[in-house]
Write a protein that holds these residues in place. Sequence first.
Motif, PDB file in Angstrom:
ATOM      1  N   MET A   1     -16.451  60.250  14.352  1.00 32.71           N
ATOM      2  CA  MET A   1     -16.980  59.529  13.214  1.00 32.71           C
ATOM      3  C   MET A   1     -17.091  58.041  13.524  1.00 32.71           C
ATOM      4  O   MET A   1     -18.026  57.400  13.087  1.00 32.71           O
ATOM      5  N   LYS A   2     -16.106  57.532  14.290  1.00 30.89           N
ATOM      6  CA  LYS A   2     -16.133  56.110  14.628  1.00 30.89           C
ATOM      7  C   LYS A   2     -17.369  55.757  15.453  1.00 30.89           C
ATOM      8  O   LYS A   2     -17.978  54.710  15.253  1.00 30.89           O
ATOM      9  N   ILE A   3     -17.731  56.659  16.357  1.00 25.20           N
ATOM     10  CA  ILE A   3     -18.891  56.396  17.218  1.00 25.20           C
ATOM     11  C   ILE A   3     -20.174  56.347  16.391  1.00 25.20           C
ATOM     12  O   ILE A   3     -21.034  55.490  16.623  1.00 25.20           O
ATOM     13  N   ILE A   4     -20.292  57.239  15.412  1.00 23.50           N
ATOM     14  CA  ILE A   4     -21.483  57.253  14.552  1.00 23.50           C
ATOM     15  C   ILE A   4     -21.586  55.953  13.768  1.00 23.50           C
ATOM     16  O   ILE A   4     -22.662  55.351  13.674  1.00 23.50           O
ATOM     17  N   VAL A   5     -20.464  55.502  13.218  1.00 28.59           N
ATOM     18  CA  VAL A   5     -20.462  54.260  12.443  1.00 28.59           C
ATOM     19  C   VAL A   5     -20.813  53.072  13.331  1.00 28.59           C
ATOM     20  O   VAL A   5     -21.624  52.221  12.953  1.00 28.59           O
ATOM     21  N   ILE A   6     -20.245  53.028  14.514  1.00 27.27           N
ATOM     22  CA  ILE A   6     -20.532  51.919  15.426  1.00 27.27           C
ATOM     23  C   ILE A   6     -22.001  51.928  15.844  1.00 27.27           C
ATOM     24  O   ILE A   6     -22.653  50.867  15.881  1.00 27.27           O
ATOM     25  N   LEU A   7     -22.543  53.109  16.139  1.00 29.77           N
ATOM     26  CA  LEU A   7     -23.958  53.194  16.505  1.00 29.77           C
ATOM     27  C   LEU A   7     -24.863  52.768  15.361  1.00 29.77           C
ATOM     28  O   LEU A   7     -25.881  52.093  15.580  1.00 29.77           O
ATOM     29  N   LEU A  47     -25.747  54.452   5.984  1.00 27.51           N
ATOM     30  CA  LEU A  47     -24.376  54.304   6.457  1.00 27.51           C
ATOM     31  C   LEU A  47     -23.395  54.337   5.291  1.00 27.51           C
ATOM     32  O   LEU A  47     -22.356  54.992   5.347  1.00 27.51           O
ATOM     33  N   PHE A  48     -23.725  53.646   4.217  1.00 24.74           N
ATOM     34  CA  PHE A  48     -22.873  53.642   3.032  1.00 24.74           C
ATOM     35  C   PHE A  48     -22.740  55.049   2.465  1.00 24.74           C
ATOM     36  O   PHE A  48     -21.624  55.499   2.141  1.00 24.74           O
ATOM     37  N   ALA A  49     -23.854  55.754   2.359  1.00 23.68           N
ATOM     38  CA  ALA A  49     -23.822  57.124   1.834  1.00 23.68           C
ATOM     39  C   ALA A  49     -23.015  58.038   2.760  1.00 23.68           C
ATOM     40  O   ALA A  49     -22.240  58.882   2.286  1.00 23.68           O
ATOM     41  N   LEU A  50     -23.183  57.887   4.068  1.00 23.39           N
ATOM     42  CA  LEU A  50     -22.426  58.681   5.028  1.00 23.39           C
ATOM     43  C   LEU A  50     -20.931  58.441   4.873  1.00 23.39           C
ATOM     44  O   LEU A  50     -20.137  59.391   4.878  1.00 23.39           O
ATOM     45  N   LEU A  51     -20.526  57.196   4.703  1.00 24.36           N
ATOM     46  CA  LEU A  51     -19.111  56.885   4.531  1.00 24.36           C
ATOM     47  C   LEU A  51     -18.574  57.423   3.211  1.00 24.36           C
ATOM     48  O   LEU A  51     -17.436  57.899   3.146  1.00 24.36           O
ATOM     49  N   MET A  52     -19.378  57.378   2.166  1.00 22.23           N
ATOM     50  CA  MET A  52     -18.942  57.922   0.874  1.00 22.23           C
ATOM     51  C   MET A  52     -18.769  59.438   0.956  1.00 22.23           C
ATOM     52  O   MET A  52     -17.784  59.980   0.449  1.00 22.23           O
ATOM     53  N   VAL A  53     -19.691  60.131   1.589  1.00 19.41           N
ATOM     54  CA  VAL A  53     -19.594  61.581   1.741  1.00 19.41           C
ATOM     55  C   VAL A  53     -18.407  61.944   2.632  1.00 19.41           C
ATOM     56  O   VAL A  53     -17.652  62.881   2.336  1.00 19.41           O
ATOM     57  N   ALA A  54     -18.214  61.191   3.706  1.00 19.06           N
ATOM     58  CA  ALA A  54     -17.089  61.453   4.603  1.00 19.06           C
ATOM     59  C   ALA A  54     -15.761  61.228   3.883  1.00 19.06           C
ATOM     60  O   ALA A  54     -14.802  61.979   4.082  1.00 19.06           O
ATOM     61  N   HIS A  55     -15.697  60.232   3.044  1.00 24.25           N
ATOM     62  CA  HIS A  55     -14.477  59.988   2.265  1.00 24.25           C
ATOM     63  C   HIS A  55     -14.250  61.106   1.257  1.00 24.25           C
ATOM     64  O   HIS A  55     -13.120  61.560   1.069  1.00 24.25           O
ATOM     65  N   TYR A  56     -15.304  61.566   0.623  1.00 22.45           N
ATOM     66  CA  TYR A  56     -15.196  62.634  -0.361  1.00 22.45           C
ATOM     67  C   TYR A  56     -14.655  63.922   0.273  1.00 22.45           C
ATOM     68  O   TYR A  56     -13.832  64.614  -0.308  1.00 22.45           O
ATOM     69  N   PHE A  57     -15.132  64.241   1.469  1.00 24.25           N
ATOM     70  CA  PHE A  57     -14.700  65.455   2.141  1.00 24.25           C
ATOM     71  C   PHE A  57     -13.419  65.265   2.964  1.00 24.25           C
ATOM     72  O   PHE A  57     -12.964  66.190   3.625  1.00 24.25           O
ATOM     73  N   GLY A  58     -12.869  64.075   2.960  1.00 20.81           N
ATOM     74  CA  GLY A  58     -11.600  63.825   3.645  1.00 20.81           C
ATOM     75  C   GLY A  58     -11.704  63.562   5.115  1.00 20.81           C
ATOM     76  O   GLY A  58     -10.697  63.607   5.828  1.00 20.81           O
ATOM     77  N   ILE A  59     -12.896  63.306   5.616  1.00 18.31           N
ATOM     78  CA  ILE A  59     -13.065  63.010   7.041  1.00 18.31           C
ATOM     79  C   ILE A  59     -12.512  61.632   7.360  1.00 18.31           C
ATOM     80  O   ILE A  59     -11.883  61.424   8.372  1.00 18.31           O
ATOM     81  N   VAL A  60     -12.754  60.697   6.473  1.00 25.25           N
ATOM     82  CA  VAL A  60     -12.145  59.359   6.582  1.00 25.25           C
ATOM     83  C   VAL A  60     -11.313  59.152   5.329  1.00 25.25           C
ATOM     84  O   VAL A  60     -11.649  59.639   4.249  1.00 25.25           O
ATOM     85  N   GLY A  61     -10.239  58.438   5.481  1.00 26.28           N
ATOM     86  CA  GLY A  61      -9.371  58.221   4.334  1.00 26.28           C
ATOM     87  C   GLY A  61      -8.644  56.897   4.454  1.00 26.28           C
ATOM     88  O   GLY A  61      -8.915  56.091   5.345  1.00 26.28           O
ATOM     89  N   LYS A  62      -7.704  56.709   3.577  1.00 25.17           N
ATOM     90  CA  LYS A  62      -6.915  55.479   3.581  1.00 25.17           C
ATOM     91  C   LYS A  62      -5.965  55.507   4.766  1.00 25.17           C
ATOM     92  O   LYS A  62      -5.403  56.518   5.127  1.00 25.17           O
ATOM     93  N   HIS A  63      -5.812  54.347   5.378  1.00 23.95           N
ATOM     94  CA  HIS A  63      -4.842  54.189   6.474  1.00 23.95           C
ATOM     95  C   HIS A  63      -3.679  53.388   5.941  1.00 23.95           C
ATOM     96  O   HIS A  63      -3.844  52.329   5.360  1.00 23.95           O
ATOM     97  N   SER A  64      -2.476  53.892   6.145  1.00 23.81           N
ATOM     98  CA  SER A  64      -1.323  53.139   5.667  1.00 23.81           C
ATOM     99  C   SER A  64      -0.528  52.554   6.791  1.00 23.81           C
ATOM    100  O   SER A  64      -0.674  52.749   7.904  1.00 23.81           O
TER     101      SER A  64
END
Length: 64
Positions: A1-7, A47-64
């Motif tokens: 996922m990080k590579i997609i965001v960076i690209l 990119l914003f929509a991709l991040l929102m969908v990824a957050h919704y499905f739990g692919i990306v989340g909060k880092h503590s």
Amino acid sequence: MKIIVILMLVAIFASLFSALFFLFQDRAGSTRTVKALTLRISLSIALFALLMVAHYFGIVGKHS
């Protein structure tokens, strides 16, 4: 996922700088600057929509 965001970010910056180049190089009436900026906005929204969908499905989340 990080590579997609960076690209996507690289593509957004490339589009931004190509619009700047076209702004200074093209004659009046050229639409290449507008097309490059439209592409940049479209990529940013995608990119914003991709991040929102990824957050919704739990692919990306909060880092503590």
